[in-house]
Structure formats: structure tokens, C-alpha cells
Design an enzyme around this catalytic site. Structure first.
Site, PDB file in Angstrom:
ATOM      1  N   TYR A 152      -2.570 -15.045  16.506  1.00 35.38           N
ATOM      2  CA  TYR A 152      -3.481 -14.735  17.596  1.00 35.38           C
ATOM      3  C   TYR A 152      -3.967 -15.959  18.369  1.00 35.38           C
ATOM      4  O   TYR A 152      -4.753 -15.820  19.277  1.00 35.38           O
ATOM      5  CB  TYR A 152      -4.668 -13.911  17.114  1.00 35.38           C
ATOM      6  CG  TYR A 152      -5.369 -14.451  15.867  1.00 35.38           C
ATOM      7  CD1 TYR A 152      -6.005 -15.676  15.876  1.00 35.38           C
ATOM      8  CD2 TYR A 152      -5.394 -13.698  14.704  1.00 35.38           C
ATOM      9  CE1 TYR A 152      -6.639 -16.154  14.744  1.00 35.38           C
ATOM     10  CE2 TYR A 152      -6.033 -14.164  13.569  1.00 35.38           C
ATOM     11  CZ  TYR A 152      -6.647 -15.401  13.595  1.00 35.38           C
ATOM     12  OH  TYR A 152      -7.271 -15.876  12.484  1.00 35.38           O
ATOM     13  N   LYS A 157     -17.731  -5.659  16.202  1.00 35.55           N
ATOM     14  CA  LYS A 157     -17.442  -5.172  14.849  1.00 35.55           C
ATOM     15  C   LYS A 157     -17.542  -3.644  14.756  1.00 35.55           C
ATOM     16  O   LYS A 157     -18.361  -3.018  15.422  1.00 35.55           O
ATOM     17  CB  LYS A 157     -18.438  -5.791  13.861  1.00 35.55           C
ATOM     18  CG  LYS A 157     -18.385  -7.304  13.811  1.00 35.55           C
ATOM     19  CD  LYS A 157     -17.217  -7.795  13.002  1.00 35.55           C
ATOM     20  CE  LYS A 157     -17.468  -7.576  11.556  1.00 35.55           C
ATOM     21  NZ  LYS A 157     -17.088  -8.653  10.685  1.00 35.55           N
ATOM     22  N   CYS A 198     -18.671  20.003 -24.274  1.00 31.81           N
ATOM     23  CA  CYS A 198     -18.547  20.366 -22.860  1.00 31.81           C
ATOM     24  C   CYS A 198     -19.927  20.718 -22.297  1.00 31.81           C
ATOM     25  O   CYS A 198     -20.633  21.557 -22.878  1.00 31.81           O
ATOM     26  CB  CYS A 198     -17.600  21.553 -22.724  1.00 31.81           C
ATOM     27  SG  CYS A 198     -17.584  22.240 -21.067  1.00 31.81           S
ATOM     28  N   ASP A 214      -8.216  -7.572   9.145  1.00 31.97           N
ATOM     29  CA  ASP A 214      -9.085  -7.958   8.045  1.00 31.97           C
ATOM     30  C   ASP A 214      -8.250  -8.612   6.954  1.00 31.97           C
ATOM     31  O   ASP A 214      -7.750  -7.953   6.057  1.00 31.97           O
ATOM     32  CB  ASP A 214      -9.799  -6.713   7.519  1.00 31.97           C
ATOM     33  CG  ASP A 214     -11.104  -7.068   6.861  1.00 31.97           C
ATOM     34  OD1 ASP A 214     -11.470  -8.262   6.890  1.00 31.97           O
ATOM     35  OD2 ASP A 214     -11.740  -6.166   6.302  1.00 31.97           O
ATOM     36  N   GLU A 244      -7.745  -7.660  21.234  1.00 32.66           N
ATOM     37  CA  GLU A 244      -6.878  -7.673  20.044  1.00 32.66           C
ATOM     38  C   GLU A 244      -7.602  -7.015  18.880  1.00 32.66           C
ATOM     39  O   GLU A 244      -8.787  -7.257  18.679  1.00 32.66           O
ATOM     40  CB  GLU A 244      -6.580  -9.129  19.618  1.00 32.66           C
ATOM     41  CG  GLU A 244      -5.889  -9.948  20.676  1.00 32.66           C
ATOM     42  CD  GLU A 244      -5.915 -11.448  20.360  1.00 32.66           C
ATOM     43  OE1 GLU A 244      -6.309 -11.835  19.236  1.00 32.66           O
ATOM     44  OE2 GLU A 244      -5.567 -12.223  21.255  1.00 32.66           O
ATOM     45  N   CYS A 256     -14.339  28.626 -21.255  1.00 27.56           N
ATOM     46  CA  CYS A 256     -15.263  27.775 -20.496  1.00 27.56           C
ATOM     47  C   CYS A 256     -15.375  28.307 -19.070  1.00 27.56           C
ATOM     48  O   CYS A 256     -14.393  28.365 -18.333  1.00 27.56           O
ATOM     49  CB  CYS A 256     -14.741  26.343 -20.495  1.00 27.56           C
ATOM     50  SG  CYS A 256     -15.737  25.257 -19.478  1.00 27.56           S
ATOM     51  N   CYS A 294     -19.817  24.761 -21.574  1.00 30.71           N
ATOM     52  CA  CYS A 294     -19.647  25.848 -22.553  1.00 30.71           C
ATOM     53  C   CYS A 294     -19.896  25.376 -23.984  1.00 30.71           C
ATOM     54  O   CYS A 294     -19.748  26.153 -24.915  1.00 30.71           O
ATOM     55  CB  CYS A 294     -18.259  26.452 -22.435  1.00 30.71           C
ATOM     56  SG  CYS A 294     -16.960  25.350 -23.030  1.00 30.71           S
ATOM     57  N   LYS A 313      -9.062  -6.793  15.309  1.00 29.43           N
ATOM     58  CA  LYS A 313      -9.467  -7.865  14.403  1.00 29.43           C
ATOM     59  C   LYS A 313      -8.973  -7.502  13.012  1.00 29.43           C
ATOM     60  O   LYS A 313      -9.541  -6.641  12.338  1.00 29.43           O
ATOM     61  CB  LYS A 313     -10.988  -8.025  14.421  1.00 29.43           C
ATOM     62  CG  LYS A 313     -11.476  -9.191  13.602  1.00 29.43           C
ATOM     63  CD  LYS A 313     -12.963  -9.427  13.853  1.00 29.43           C
ATOM     64  CE  LYS A 313     -13.461 -10.660  13.138  1.00 29.43           C
ATOM     65  NZ  LYS A 313     -13.382 -10.600  11.694  1.00 29.43           N
ATOM     66  N   CYS A 355     -12.534  19.439 -22.101  1.00 30.24           N
ATOM     67  CA  CYS A 355     -13.206  20.524 -22.813  1.00 30.24           C
ATOM     68  C   CYS A 355     -12.126  21.311 -23.543  1.00 30.24           C
ATOM     69  O   CYS A 355     -11.082  21.625 -22.978  1.00 30.24           O
ATOM     70  CB  CYS A 355     -13.916  21.412 -21.793  1.00 30.24           C
ATOM     71  SG  CYS A 355     -14.282  23.043 -22.410  1.00 30.24           S
TER      72      CYS A 355
HETATM   73  S1  IVH Z   1      -9.559 -15.589  16.987  1.00 30.70           S
HETATM   74  C1  IVH Z   1     -11.394 -19.326  18.007  1.00 30.70           C
HETATM   75  N1  IVH Z   1      -8.349 -13.277  16.780  1.00 30.70           N
HETATM   76  O1  IVH Z   1     -11.634 -13.212  12.275  1.00 30.70           O
HETATM   77  C2  IVH Z   1     -10.898 -18.009  17.645  1.00 30.70           C
HETATM   78  N2  IVH Z   1      -9.569 -14.067  14.910  1.00 30.70           N
HETATM   79  O2  IVH Z   1     -14.501 -13.686  12.182  1.00 30.70           O
HETATM   80  C3  IVH Z   1     -10.866 -17.798  16.208  1.00 30.70           C
HETATM   81  N3  IVH Z   1      -9.451 -12.597  12.956  1.00 30.70           N
HETATM   82  O3  IVH Z   1     -11.446 -16.506  11.140  1.00 30.70           O
HETATM   83  C4  IVH Z   1     -10.273 -16.582  15.731  1.00 30.70           C
HETATM   84  N4  IVH Z   1      -8.152 -11.070  13.848  1.00 30.70           N
HETATM   85  O4  IVH Z   1      -9.612 -14.854  10.407  1.00 30.70           O
HETATM   86  C5  IVH Z   1      -9.130 -14.182  16.156  1.00 30.70           C
HETATM   87  N5  IVH Z   1      -7.189 -11.266  16.742  1.00 30.70           N
HETATM   88  C6  IVH Z   1      -7.955 -12.177  16.123  1.00 30.70           C
HETATM   89  C7  IVH Z   1      -8.384 -12.017  14.791  1.00 30.70           C
HETATM   90  C8  IVH Z   1      -9.202 -12.987  14.218  1.00 30.70           C
HETATM   91  C9  IVH Z   1      -8.806 -11.449  12.768  1.00 30.70           C
HETATM   92  C10 IVH Z   1     -10.288 -13.268  11.936  1.00 30.70           C
HETATM   93  C11 IVH Z   1      -9.976 -14.717  11.754  1.00 30.70           C
HETATM   94  C12 IVH Z   1     -11.252 -15.447  12.004  1.00 30.70           C
HETATM   95  C13 IVH Z   1     -12.259 -14.367  11.782  1.00 30.70           C
HETATM   96  C14 IVH Z   1     -13.543 -14.641  12.514  1.00 30.70           C
END
Ligand code: IVH
Length: 676
Positions: free
Chosen positions: A228, A317, A411, A120, A116, A435, A414, A118, A429
């Protein structure tokens, strides 16, 4: 107004229709009615609920607009702890994770992982009782969070009622609330206009929007939530795998990230990581890595957790998009329109995949807003291919020796007076074409790709030509000769010849390119095209009144003012006259003027590598046919042209059922319209 019985029936029907349209729009990205129709239905329901307040229910779509502000957030005690994730920063650490898993499970062979993106944003828990959303909470310390129920109700991709006739008695789901990139830009744009706090990144903006005591503010922020994981389910069996759980949640109306995939074995996890990493910039939201989860719940249970993170999942990451570095100096650069821009010279830092050593500080307002001084430690952000930005100063790290940034009164190029026009943040300027910096920039702009596209006339060469007084205006370019050119630094006979032929070739251009090349303030390539399409010829444009200019789509009063002023100044008319005299011309468009443009009003997207021509050229031709060319696929897209190795945009187009054509079909279209 209708009577109470009729009101009850109509309200129930409206609620059902509205939540279905809400789901199609926000969760499926596939609306079936226009926005105005949705608003009409919503207003009707609000009207009924106002007349009969007893009909108002907590899962009514009218509840998404926010309620009375709170004094403080209550605490929520999570039913099961909300865990965090361990990180892997390279493939080796990912493989180590896999070994730990297989060793514990004593498992040999390929294990199923769910992959999945991740997201932000902010982790949030949602609680449903008998299918109705009753509570939303932040993660907090994992055990106790804050009650943000009113706020999560305003998020359209959060179902207020589960889409099932047989909901579980109790359901707790977890997911990420996030702000799409466009929403982030919109919020910051508005904040800048209102002189309010600017958010550093979409994650902070999402957190700030969610932690509002006044849920009406949250409602005004375009937040989304995708889920998720399952915290708890009661009164119904839990599926045996994570992926089946996600599918079940999806069928109940939740948004599950569409890139979620099951793969067999850790090697395919690494492939998935690369695939999404490459698509990262084109996604409409920010992700900071990939989460890999063991699919089978039986295995998850056997693996358990340590401290705050499960042993069955890991976050691989991406490299950071934000880093800390030092502001070593500030220099002032003079642009084409005389704007004097402060440029930050930074201690080089690797961020977002490149080494960054400069960043624009824009103007005095930005310097004031950042409260930045020379010597400060700053956070530099480079997301996607957006130019690097200084987003924040770390005040705690400010050295005593930190120096204030003083704007020049003259400036730097110039020595003309630097002036600030009322109402503008920019200092300019006052030297105009006296210039040399402004002249250089104007010439560079004139020769640039989207303008006259003079191959081989780079920045350094323009600097030399102006410094050696071989040219002082754009028309002088066409009077250069081989002797003058071949004497220049790094310029042999051959390159000089090539440049002369490129200049000659550039004389045959298009009307929009010519307009753009003049460098009129606020007139970019898109506006140049609109102007050219509207006026058809230069005389009509030059003679137009201010009102006439404002009739052009894309042209507001400010741009109209700049165009009008440009064509009322003798020296500009003179340059245009000279350029035309030298032989610059544009063949009349081959399109039949009586026929509307074939792609008028359509939005096209180009993706993947093209062979026959570069993307800029294909874009220009599409624009000539009347299309707008966008950078990303959305519901408004009419057609996507896919070249080699097209990725996420093609996938999205297929998901949204948008017409897709290949490069050869595009070339055929160009040929049919005499553009090839
Ligand atoms: S699973 C036990 N799945 O990442 C599992 N987390 O660094 C817990 N996050 O606090 C989280 N996308 O806010 C999971 N597909 C995803 C995620 C995800 C973003 C965030 C979440 C968590 C943090 C951990």
C-alpha cells in the site's frame, strides 16, 4: 542427470515458468496449470539445484519453502520511518480530517482520495536491489524493526524478483502481511488437534507466523501480502500520485488490494466506507477499517506528518469485533444428543454490531484451554455472522473471588448420570429419550427449516408441548388436535389451525430432508443429501453395511458408525415406521435416474436478495441437481447467481471471469428440471 550447461539452461527456464505460475496463482488468483503440474516443475528445479548447488539463486522459487532456523532476528533500520495512522471513528471525524487537509492546502473543490481497505495484519517493509528481494523487515517502533527476510520469502504473493526488465536500483515498498480467514481457521483447527496454542484472531496468527525463527514454519502458514505504499525509489522517477504508484507496483508483480479506488471528494469517501463495510463479512480476509489517502504526492509533501502519523491519510475504523466483558455465570444446557454444554452468561456487551450476553464454552477441554473462571474479565469476539466466542481471559484482571467452573455429575434436566465417553471431550446425559431436554431438542430439530420445515413450530411451543406431556416423540406431533393446541399459551384458534395445516403440509417432503430430520449424530444436511443420492431409498440405506455406508462421499467411519447404530436400534426403526405410517412421503425425484445429475460436481454461489424463493430453497434445489453451494466466490466456482443488490461476490465473479446468471435464468433451470 544432465550436464552443467543443460542444467543452467533448464533451471533458468523452470525458474521463469515457476515464478510466472506463482504470480498467476497467488497474486492474480488465476492459475493456468493444475497444482500437480506446478509441483512437478518445482520438484524438477529442486532436483537440478541439489545436483548443481551453484545454480541456486536467492530469487529461485525453491527458496519459498524456508531455510535453516535462525538463533535470533537481526535489526533492520528503515530507510524512511514507517509511520502509523490517525483514526476517525465516525463520519464527523472523517469530515474534520478533510477540513484540516483542505485548510492546510488552501484548496477549494473536490480533492482526490485513494480509498483502501485497512487490512488487519502486520506492517512489513520489503527492500529490492536491482529488482531482487534482499530484505524484509517488520515495522518495529517505526525506525528499527526485525529482519524477517527468510520469512517473507516464503510468502507467495511477495515477488522474489520484480516483473520488469528495467527495475529501479533500489526500491522499498510497504504493505500488510495477513492471513486469510480460511487460513486462520485451518491453523487453529490443526492447533486444536495437536493441543497447541490457539490464535485469538487472524492478526495475531499472522504476527505469530511471521515472527518465527524457523522459516519452514512460516512457509507452512498461508500468509499473503498486499502492498500500500512506497518507502523509497532510486534510479527511476516516482509517479506523481499514489494511485499511479500502486499501479506501477502492481505491474511489477505485487499484490495491490483489488478494492482500491480513487474518489473525488470526502462525501464519496463516506460512500466507499459504507460499501466496503457492507461487504466486510464476505471478504476472504479481515479488515478493520478503510484508509483514505490524499492522492497527489505534491499535496502529501506539503501536508507532511505529525509525530508518528501523516497528515495526508486517515483510517476510518469499523466498530470493534472484540470487546472486554465479565463472565457472570456458567449454565449447562443439554442438547439433542445429550451433550451437556457449558454456556457462558456474560455481562451484556456491544460487539461486532450486536449485544452479546451468551457464548458457548463448548466443553471441558475448552474451559481448561482458556483457563477461565466465573468472575473473570474475558475478550469476546464476534466477527461477521459467526457466533460469539470467548477468545481469551485477561488473567491480570482476575478477582480473588473468581470461582472455578464445576461440571455437573448429573444431567441438569433429568438427573440421569452425566457420562464421558472415552476419547471425547463432551460430557453427555445418559438418560436418552427419558431426558425431556433431549426430547425437546430432537423435536425442534425435526421441525426446523432444513428438516421437515414445520412453519410456526418454534422453540417455546415445543417446550410447552413436551412439558405438558402432549407429545414425547416426533410422531406425536402429527396426532395433535385443535383442542389441545388452542388451549396452549399464546395460541389462538387461528394459530392452532395454521400449525395443523403446516404439519399436514410437511408430510410431503424430500428424502434428504427426512433423513436429516431424524437427527442422526454427525449427519448434517449435506451428508443427508449425499446419502439420499447414493442409496435412492430408505430400505437400501437402512440395510446397508458399515462398508456400504463408507462408500458414500462425505461419509467417514465415524458418521457411518452413527448411521449404522441408529438403524440398528428398535426404537428408532419404530419411530421411522410410525412417521411413514402417518403419511410422510417424498415423491420420487423427477430427475431421470439414468442421466447424471445436470450440475454434478459444480460449485455454485448465491448472492443478493431473491424474489421467487428464499435462498435456502434455491440452495436445496441446486443440491438436488447435483451442485455444491458455497458461501464465497473462488476460482473453483462454476456459476454465481445474482439477486437484487449483489455486491462484492458479483465483483469478484467478474474479476475471476466466472459465469454469472440472474434469478430468472435460475428459475428457468429449475423449471426445465421439473423443480418448479
Ligand atoms: S498506510 C503512512 N494503508 O494500519 C501510512 N496502512 O494503523 C502508513 N494498514 O501500520 C500506513 N492497511 O499496518 C496503510 N491500506 C493501508 C493499510 C495500512 C493496513 C495498517 C498498517 C499500519 C496500520 C496503521
Amino acid at each position: 542427470m544432465i550436464d552443467a550447461d543443460e542444467a543452467t539452461l533448464e533451471a533458468a527456464l523452470l525458474r521463469k515458468q515457476l515464478s510466472q505460475h506463482n504470480y498467476l496463482y497467488y497474486t492474480q488468483d488465476n492459475p493456468s496449470i493444475p497444482d500437480v503440474e506446478y509441483d512437478r516443475l518445482l520438484r524438477r528445479l529442486q532436483q537440478i539445484e541439489r545436483a548443481y548447488p551453484e545454480l541456486q539463486e536467492i530469487d529461485s522459487p525453491t527458496q519459498r519453502i524456508g531455510g535453516e532456523p535462525l538463533k535470533e532476528f537481526k535489526a533492520v533500520f528503515h530507510i524512511a520511518p514507517m509511520l502509523s495512522l490517525d483514526n476517525a471513528f465516525d463520519d464527523e471525524e472523517l469530515v474534520d480530517f478533510h477540513h484540516r487537509v483542505t485548510e492546510r492546502l488552501k484548496y477549494q473543490g473536490k480533492l482526490s482520495y485513494v480509498c483502501e481497505p485497512k487490512l488487519d495484519g502486520v506492517a512489513v517493509s520489503l527492500l529490492y536491489k536491482n529488482g531482487i528481494l534482499v530484505r524484509g523487515g517488520t515495522r518495529g517502533d517505526g525506525l528499527v524493526g526485525e529482519d524477517i527476510t527468510d520469512n517473507v520469502r516464503t510468502i507467495h504473493s511477495v515477488p522474489l524478483r520484480l516483473k520488469t526488465d528495467t527495475p529501479p536500483n533500489l526500491l522499498e515498498v510497504r504493505g500488510e502481511v495477513y492471513l486469510p480467514k480460511i487460513g486462520f481457521e485451518k491453523i487453529n483447527h490443526e492447533a486444536r488437534l495437536n493441543d497447541e496454542k490457539i490464535f485469538v484472531n487472524p492478526r495475531n496468527a499472522a504476527a505469530g507466523s511471521l515472527r518465527q525463527l524457523d522459516s519452514k514454519i512460516t512457509a507452512s502458514r498461508p500468509l499473503e501480502m498486499s502492498v500500500y505504499s512506497l518507502g523509497k525509489i532510486e534510479g527511476q522517477d516516482c509517479p506523481a500520485t499514489h494511485i499511479k504508484t500502486l499501479k506501477m507496483l502492481e505491474s511489477w508483480g505485487f499484490l495491490v488490494n483489488p478494492y482500491t479506488e480513487v474518489v473525488e471528494g470526502i462525501n464519496l469517501c463516506a460512500d466507499y466506507y459504507l460499501k466496503i463495510f457492507e461487504a466486510r463479512d464476505s471478504l476472504p480476509y479481515e479488515i478493520d477499517g478503510i484508509v483514505f489517502k490524499v492522492n497527489a504526492f505534491s499535496y502529501q509533501q506539503r501536508l507532511g506528518s505529525i509525530a508518528k502519523a501523516p497528515r495526508w491519510a486517515i483510517a476510518r475504523k469499523f466498530p470493534a469485533q472484540e470487546e472486554i466483558t465479565c463472565l457472570e455465570a456458567v449454565e449447562f444446557q443439554v442438547g439433542r444428543t445429550g451433550a451437556i454444554t457449558p454456556v457462558a452468561r456474560l455481562k451484556p456487551v456491544f460487539v461486532g454490531g450486536v449485544t452479546v450476553s451468551n457464548a458457548s464454552l463448548h466443553n471441558q477441554d475448552e474451559i481448561r484451554r482458556l483457563n477461565i473462571r466465573i468472575g473473570d474479565s474475558v475478550i469476546v469476539r464476534r466477527a461477521g455472522d459467526v457466533i460469539p466466542q470467548i477468545v481469551k481471559v485477561i488473567l491480570e484482571k482476575r478477582p480473588i473471588s473468581a470461582k472455578e467452573i464445576i461440571f455437573p455429575v448429573r444431567c441438569p434436566e433429568c438427573d440421569s448420570l452425566a457420562i464421558q465417553v472415552d476419547g471425547e471431550a463432551t460430557i453427555r446425559c445418559s438418560g436418552g429419550l427419558v431426558c425431556s431436554a433431549q426430547r425437546k431438542q430432537a423435536i425442534k430439530h425435526f421441525a426446523s427449516r432444513k428438516a421437515m420445515d414445520v412453519d410456526g413450530l418454534g422453540e417455546k411451543l415445543v417446550d410447552q408441548l413436551v412439558d405438558q406431556e402432549l407429545i414425547s416423540s416426533v410422531d406425536d406431533l402429527y396426532r395433535l388436535d385443535i383442542d389441545q393446541l388452542s388451549k396452549l399459551e399464546r395460541m389462538g384458534q387461528k394459530s392452532a389451525e395454521n400449525l395443523l395445516s403446516a404439519l399436514e403440509a410437511s408430510k410431503i417432503t424430500t428424502f434428504p430432508r427426512f433423513l436429516y430430520s431424524l437427527g442422526i449424530r454427525e449427519i448434517g444436511d449435506a451428508t443427508s443429501l449425499s446419502l439420499a443420492q447414493h442409496f435412492k431409498n430408505l430400505e437400501a440405506l437402512q440395510d446397508s453395511s458399515l462398508e456400504g455406508l463408507m462408500n458414500v462421499s462425505d461419509v467417514g467411519p465415524v458418521a457411518a458408525g452413527f448411521i449404522h447404530r441408529f438403524f440398528s436400534q428398535m426404537e428408532n426403526i419404530e419411530v421411522v415406521r410410525k412417521l411413514l405410517g402417518i403419511g410422510i412421503c417424498w415423491p420420487k425425484s423427477t430427475l431421470d435416474k439414468k442421466k447424471p445429475l445436470p450440475l454434478f460436481g459444480q460449485i455454485w454461489v448465491l448472492t443478493g436478495g431473491m424474489e421467487a424463493m428464499g435462498r435456502p430453497e434455491a440452495k436445496e434445489k441446486l443440491q438436488i441437481l447435483g451442485a455444491k453451494v458455497a458461501g464465497s466466490v473462488s476460482l473453483n466456482t462454476d456459476c454465481v447467481v445474482v439477486g437484487a443488490a449483489a455486491g462484492s461476490k458479483l465483483k469478484k465473479a467478474n474479476e475471476l471471469n466466472i459465469k454469472v446468471i440472474d434469478e430468472s435464468t435460475l428459475m428457468q433451470l429449475f423449471r426445465q428440471n421439473n423443480l418448479l
